[in-house]
Design a protein around this motif. Structure first.
Motif, short mmCIF file in Angstrom:
data_model
loop_
_atom_site.label_atom_id
_atom_site.label_comp_id
_atom_site.label_asym_id
_atom_site.label_seq_id
_atom_site.Cartn_x
_atom_site.Cartn_y
_atom_site.Cartn_z
N PRO A 1 45.02 52.57 9.95
CA PRO A 1 45.33 53.51 11.05
C PRO A 1 45.29 54.79 10.30
O PRO A 1 45.20 55.30 9.12
N ALA A 2 44.68 55.92 11.08
CA ALA A 2 44.14 57.03 10.69
C ALA A 2 45.30 57.91 9.99
O ALA A 2 44.95 58.58 8.97
N GLY A 3 46.57 57.55 10.43
CA GLY A 3 47.63 58.43 9.59
C GLY A 3 48.18 57.61 8.46
O GLY A 3 49.27 57.88 7.92
N TYR A 4 47.54 56.50 8.01
CA TYR A 4 48.00 55.53 7.04
C TYR A 4 48.20 56.36 5.80
O TYR A 4 46.92 56.45 5.17
N ARG A 5 49.05 56.78 5.10
CA ARG A 5 49.27 57.52 3.69
C ARG A 5 50.35 56.79 2.84
O ARG A 5 51.58 57.15 3.11
N PRO A 6 50.19 55.81 2.07
CA PRO A 6 51.17 55.31 1.16
C PRO A 6 51.53 56.39 0.44
O PRO A 6 50.90 57.28 -0.06
N ALA A 7 52.87 56.20 -0.25
CA ALA A 7 53.65 57.29 -0.97
C ALA A 7 52.82 57.54 -2.29
O ALA A 7 52.44 56.34 -2.90
N ALA A 8 52.60 58.55 -2.75
CA ALA A 8 51.94 58.74 -4.05
C ALA A 8 52.57 58.01 -5.24
O ALA A 8 53.88 58.25 -5.31
N GLY A 9 51.81 57.49 -5.86
CA GLY A 9 52.16 56.61 -7.05
C GLY A 9 52.89 55.54 -6.87
O GLY A 9 53.00 54.52 -7.84
N SER A 10 52.78 55.05 -5.81
CA SER A 10 53.14 53.71 -5.18
C SER A 10 51.97 52.76 -5.22
O SER A 10 50.87 53.03 -5.60
N VAL A 11 52.27 51.55 -5.58
CA VAL A 11 51.11 50.31 -5.80
C VAL A 11 50.31 50.27 -4.51
O VAL A 11 49.26 49.91 -4.51
N GLN A 12 51.09 50.64 -3.21
CA GLN A 12 50.20 50.54 -2.09
C GLN A 12 49.12 51.70 -2.05
O GLN A 12 48.01 51.25 -1.48
N ALA A 13 49.44 52.87 -2.80
CA ALA A 13 48.37 53.92 -2.85
C ALA A 13 47.32 53.62 -3.85
O ALA A 13 46.09 53.70 -3.26
N ASP A 14 47.82 52.81 -4.82
CA ASP A 14 46.58 52.30 -5.60
C ASP A 14 45.73 51.38 -4.81
O ASP A 14 44.33 51.31 -5.05
N VAL A 15 46.42 50.29 -4.06
CA VAL A 15 45.69 49.26 -3.31
C VAL A 15 44.72 49.91 -2.39
O VAL A 15 43.48 49.45 -2.23
N LEU A 16 45.06 50.87 -1.67
CA LEU A 16 44.30 51.65 -0.57
C LEU A 16 43.10 52.39 -1.24
O LEU A 16 41.95 52.21 -0.84
#
Length: 460
Positions: free
Chosen positions: A386-401
């Motif tokens: 989604p356009a607003g998808y922004r995982p938390a900084a420093g999270s593994v989800q942010a790394d994945v994205l």
């Protein structure tokens, strides 16, 4: 491959008794070929209804392999939301591990009361076989009605296409849509990596340096379990991407360019994997341990690395917090990352479904923007973020994205190797187990794969 441990795309508890019974009475379990084709033709000729509320009382049976933490949570939430929106529909869920789904799904599809919706693995072993047996119906008319053709990039749609005879992949009719995106990469323990004085590895050479240093320090380099077979595909694929390169890997899987499984890049990948096993870089007794056991050991801090797919992020994050990171490897410094990936297993409508319009509406509910957001909210990587998808900084989800974007935007996505032939999953997974156990040389490993590959090419 979803979890291909989604797989992918996951994986447990098989109905072995049913499987044996049906195998013993194959004629009784298999439908006449004309019944499925006639039903599919009838469905394809009918006008599309996009409102399940008008369908009357319906029980919709779906089979999935979403047993990982994140995919299970999103499936539960979306099934509940679908039934709330359409009280006349009851969604009956059957969830199995990836390996169990491969074992039991064809039997279920061939039965007198098959599920309406299933997750089908792309490529020849599963989707191609199901299409050839007329067990799935094309969803082109639904793609037009719901706008899937414009919402999804053609590269992702093509992975879910087959000619109607099941012989040609990535062309012809559309047989499903996928909810998640995925790549295979390296999870690392941030604290342990820092304690060894190492930076996050971005190349295979840097990764091997880290493996050697971890082993020398007394730390297990890689948590690895291959009793459920698919983890071996992921580990080998990460290495082969770097040693063979994207053109050779794509050529092998897509039968382009004359590449052979005995070429130097693949044999070198086999030698690398064999060396890792010999040097003790992999968990002791790895062929007797599952991928889930390996992931649990990594989460407990028992190793430096875990090589797995992005579907594991939702399982690792609650246990490790920001101490877990994720990276994809490049063949050389300064190069773009290359790795297996693409999308999760396709959600497909079965040929004998009595409610194909409701089944298609359910598929759309999973893959529309709301469905993608629910998937993201549960720690998964949505196929269409989604356009607003922004995982938390420093999270593994942010790394994945970030790694997903780096791989996909720089043409670094490589196909899963088991897509190659109808029998390649079994051939490859067995060969990797024998290679890492020292029962096959890297050259014999390549010859084994090439034999399967050549046999398929001669039969088409």
């Amino acid at each position: 491959m979803s979890d291909r441990t989604r797989p992918a795309w996951p994986r447990r508890l098989a109905t072995a008794v049913l499987a044996v019974a049906c195998l013993a009475t194959a004629a009784a379990c298999a439908p006449g070929p004309n019944s499925s084709s006639k039903n599919a033709a009838k469905n394809s000729a009918s006008p599309v209804s996009t409102d399940p509320a008008t369908a009357g009382k319906v029980t919709l049976t779906e089979w999935d392999q979403n047993t990982d933490t994140g995919t299970d949570a999103s499936t539960v939430a979306l099934n509940k939301a679908f039934m709330k929106k359409y009280p006349n529909v009851t969604v009956k869920r059957v969830s199995r591990s990836f390996s169990d789904l491969k074992t039991t799904l064809k039997l279920a599809l061939s039965s007198d009361s098959p599920p309406d919706v299933v997750q089908a693995n792309q490529g020849y072993p599963d989707m191609g076989a199901f299409v050839k047996a007329q067990l799935l119906q094309p969803v082109d008319r639904y793609a037009k009605a719901y706008g899937w053709n414009t919402a999804f990039p053609s590269q992702l749609l093509d992975l879910n296409k087959f000619s109607t005879d099941g012989k040609t992949w990535k062309t012809g009719s559309l047989y499903g849509v996928s909810q998640t995106g995925e790549i295979v990469g390296v999870y690392y323990n941030r604290t342990k990596l820092k304690s060894l004085g190492l930076a996050v590895p971005t190349t295979l050479a840097q990764f091997e340096t880290a493996l050697a240093k971890a082993k020398a320090s007394g730390l297990l380099p890689i948590s690895y379990g291959d009793s459920d077979k698919s983890p071996g595909i992921h580990l080998f694929g990460v290495v082969q991407a770097a040693t063979a390169g994207k053109n050779e890997v794509r050529g092998l899987v897509f039968n382009e360019g004359g590449a052979k499984w005995t070429d130097s890049g693949t044999v070198k990948a086999g030698q690398t994997l064999r060396d890792w096993a010999t040097k003790g870089y992999l968990s002791s007794g790895f062929n007797g341990q599952s991928g889930d056991q390996a992931a649990a050991a990594f989460a407990q801090g028992k190793s430096l690395f875990l090589v797995d797919g992005t579907w594991q992020a939702a399982t690792l994050a609650p246990k490790m917090g920001k101490n877990v990171g994720f990276t994809a490897l490049s063949p050389s410094a300064g190069g773009s990352p290359l790795t297996q990936g693409g999308e999760g297993l396709a959600w497909a409508v079965t040929s004998k479904s009595r409610h194909p319009d409701v089944a298609a509406a359910y598929l759309n509910f999973l893959v529309d923007q709301h469905g993608m957001q629910v998937s993201a909210d549960n720690g998964n990587l949505p196929a269409l973020p989604p356009a607003g998808y922004r995982p938390a900084a420093g999270s593994v989800q942010a790394d994945v994205l970030a790694e997903w974007k780096a791989v996909s935007e720089k043409d670094g996505l490589l196909p899963y190797l088991d897509y190659t032939t109808p029998t390649f999953y079994d051939t490859l997974t067995a060969a990797i187990q024998e290679l890492t156990a020292g029962q096959l040389t890297p050259q014999k490993f390549g010859e084994t794969l090439q034999s399967d590959y050549s046999s398929f090419q001669q039969s088409t």
